[in-house]
Design an enzyme around this catalytic site. Structure first.
Site, PDB file in Angstrom:
ATOM      1  N   SER A 159      36.941  46.750  31.527  1.00 29.93           N
ATOM      2  CA  SER A 159      37.749  45.654  32.018  1.00 29.93           C
ATOM      3  C   SER A 159      39.124  46.073  32.547  1.00 29.93           C
ATOM      4  CB  SER A 159      37.933  44.616  30.905  1.00 29.93           C
ATOM      5  OG  SER A 159      38.669  45.180  29.827  1.00 29.93           O
ATOM      6  N   SER A 188      36.529  49.824  27.918  1.00 36.40           N
ATOM      7  CA  SER A 188      37.350  49.299  29.009  1.00 36.40           C
ATOM      8  C   SER A 188      38.457  50.193  29.534  1.00 36.40           C
ATOM      9  CB  SER A 188      37.970  47.967  28.591  1.00 36.40           C
ATOM     10  OG  SER A 188      37.029  46.964  28.783  1.00 36.40           O
ATOM     11  N   LYS A 208      48.228  46.622  31.605  1.00 35.76           N
ATOM     12  CA  LYS A 208      47.142  45.650  31.766  1.00 35.76           C
ATOM     13  C   LYS A 208      47.669  44.267  31.408  1.00 35.76           C
ATOM     14  CE  LYS A 208      42.317  45.170  30.085  1.00 35.76           C
ATOM     15  NZ  LYS A 208      41.280  45.842  29.265  1.00 35.76           N
TER      16      LYS A 208
HETATM   17  N1  GLN Z   1      32.386  46.087  28.979  1.00 36.73           N
HETATM   18  C1  GLN Z   1      32.528  45.798  27.588  1.00 36.73           C
HETATM   19  C2  GLN Z   1      32.492  44.311  27.372  1.00 36.73           C
HETATM   20  O1  GLN Z   1      32.226  43.628  28.279  1.00 36.73           O
HETATM   21  C3  GLN Z   1      33.788  46.393  27.060  1.00 36.73           C
HETATM   22  C4  GLN Z   1      34.974  45.623  27.394  1.00 36.73           C
HETATM   23  C5  GLN Z   1      36.214  46.161  26.758  1.00 36.73           C
HETATM   24  O2  GLN Z   1      36.235  47.299  26.282  1.00 36.73           O
HETATM   25  N2  GLN Z   1      37.224  45.314  26.691  1.00 36.73           N
HETATM   26  O3  GLN Z   1      32.739  43.825  26.316  1.00 36.73           O
END
Ligand code: GLN
Length: 475
Positions: A143, A167, A68
């Site tokens: 994400s 994410s 990532k």
């Molecule tokens: N969707 C969650 C957020 O927007 C989790 C994101 C993540 O785990 N980085 O914070």
């Protein structure tokens, strides 16, 4: 017929590399990326000239792995999919990268993500959304959407993501791959660009459960460069893949079957519980009573940590620097031009909840409720060894469907947020498809440092249902 190397699992690729070398594997995957990335946008950067590592004698035999874009890669631009980090080239590797390289892996490229990992759909990337390989009109999740899409589309044998509130697991569920968020501290965060430091964990996205265990053997362990990394001994996770779940106690939280949940998802997860029962596990109903507060708590505590972590991006040390007459104007303009809308929203929210006069009402109270959520799990894990539920309340949604309503987007994280609030490990694995052919993900969580129990149950289930063998039609 020549081997379609890109279709192999990590385990199979390691075997193939022993015979044929890693070069044909790398070539096959690069060709796949060249054809599919313009459609899927899973990679922000991939190194077409990368050579299979010479270190062919070690565990990963030159095998290419994707990461990532928030995991530092020495000498390569690393941007968190944000304009503010344009041109930022880390002078060091994240510990996970060092470990992969030491195991012989080749880092193939950096995957698309929501800017700074803020989001659930990869639509917050400054470089356009990643698309779901099962339906290009739908999101890949987020994400770590690029990492999940790359693995699902055979554009990577395996990839790393990061998980703060879901994410790794939610994009894994949306794309039909396996995603593990390990226990907080199990994997070093050194070189992971921070979002919420008391939540963040790096985790593998793989084609099956065994590959996840293979990567965990390489990635887990204490690191002197990350004081929050745990000193617990790292087991051989592949030893947990016994295909035997007899006597395992699995809890279904009654709060995880909620109003508004997709009916096909619900039926699939209840069906999965039946499959576990047939295999000899004991299924019980448990209660996690503070679940309804988890989204609110997360969006207080995580944004507070995010606002403080993002303070360092001001145009002085990293990436973008806007032209301006005074220092203050330079800070202002750099942040104004560099951060996208969601990053700005979170910096504002986080700064607000930490500000004098509000700190106790929001941040401190949020931390207290977080302790109650952790206690819910402690109670439940007195009765059961694993908790089973859906990873997300719906399958992948359409691109653009939730972008105008941040709250609807936040609420879709309801089932993935509790595990990082409590610091416990959780995995999403494929459990079936909707009638429209979209993947459904099943989530298993366990006590801290009991990833082995997750691996044991997940592997037994996967071998029983064989869902992972189905591939998206991308030709
Ligand atoms: N969707 C969650 C957020 O927007 C989790 C994101 C993540 O785990 N980085 O914070």
């Amino acid at each position: 017929m020549s081997t379609l190397y890109h279709q192999l699992t990590l385990k199979e690729a390691v075997e193939a590399a022993k015979k044929d070398g890693a070069a044909p594997i790398l070539k096959s995957i690069k060709e796949r990326i060249q054809v599919l990335n313009p459609k899927i946008n899973a990679y922000l950067r991939f190194n077409a000239n990368v050579k299979a590592s010479a270190n062919g004698s070690s565990a990963l035999h030159g095998i290419p792995i994707a990461i990532k874009d928030n995991i530092c890669l020495e000498g390569e631009e690393t941007t968190c999919a944000s304009k503010i980090l344009k041109g930022h080239v880390p002078p060091y590797d994240a510990t996970v990268v060092t470990k992969l390289k030491n195991a012989g892996a080749t880092i193939l490229g950096q995957c698309n993500m929501d800017e700074f990992a803020f989001g659930s759909s990869t639509e917050n990337s400054a470089f356009g959304p990643a698309r779901n390989p099962w339906d290009l009109e739908r999101v890949a999740g987020g994400s770590s959407g690029g990492s999940a899409a790359a693995v699902a589309a055979d554009m990577a044998l395996a990839a790393l993501g990061s998980d703060t509130g879901g994410s790794v697991r939610q994009p894994a569920a949306f794309c039909g791959v396996v995603g593990l968020k390990p226990t907080y501290g199990r994997i070093s965060r050194f070189g992971l660009i921070a979002f919420g430091s008391s939540f963040d964990q790096i985790g593998p996205l793989t084609k099956n459960v065994e590959d996840s265990a293979i990567l965990m053997n390489i990635l887990a362990g204490h690191d002197v460069k990350d004081s929050t990394s745990a000193t617990q001994k790292v087991p051989d996770y592949t030893k947990a893949l016994t295909r035997n779940v007899k006597g395992l106690r699995i809890g279904l939280p009654k709060e995880y079957f909620v109003e508004g949940m997709d009916k096909e998802v619900e039926a699939n997860i209840r069906g999965a519980a039946e499959i576990f029962k047939k295999m000899g596990a004991e299924i019980k109903t448990v209660s996690l009573p503070h679940t309804p507060y988890s989204v609110a708590v997360y969006y207080i505590v995580a944004v507070a940590e995010a606002s403080s972590n993002l303070g360092r991006f001001d145009g002085v040390e990293f990436g973008l620097r806007a032209d301006a007459k005074t220092l203050k104007e330079m800070y202002f303009e750099t942040r104004n031009q560099g951060f996208g809308a969601e990053a700005k929203r979170r910096i504002l929210l986080g700064t607000f909840v930490l500000s004098a006069g509000y700190y106790e009402a929001y941040y401190l109270k949020g931390q207290k409720v977080r302790a109650l959520i952790r206690e819910d799990f402690n109670q439940a894990f007195r009765e059961v060894d694993l908790i089973l539920g859906p990873t997300a309340p719906t399958p992948a949604f359409k691109i653009g469907e939730k972008t105008s309503d941040p709250l609807a987007m936040y609420l879709s994280d309801i089932f993935t947020i509790p595990a990082p609030l409590a610091g416990i490990p959780a995995m999403s694995l494929p459990s079936g498809f909707t009638s429209a052919g979209l993947p459904i993900g099943l989530q298993l969580s366990a006590r801290p440092f009991e990833e082995e129990t997750i691996f044991r149950a997940a592997h037994a289930f996967e071998q029983e249902v064989q869902v992972y063998k189905k591939k998206p039609n991308l030709t």
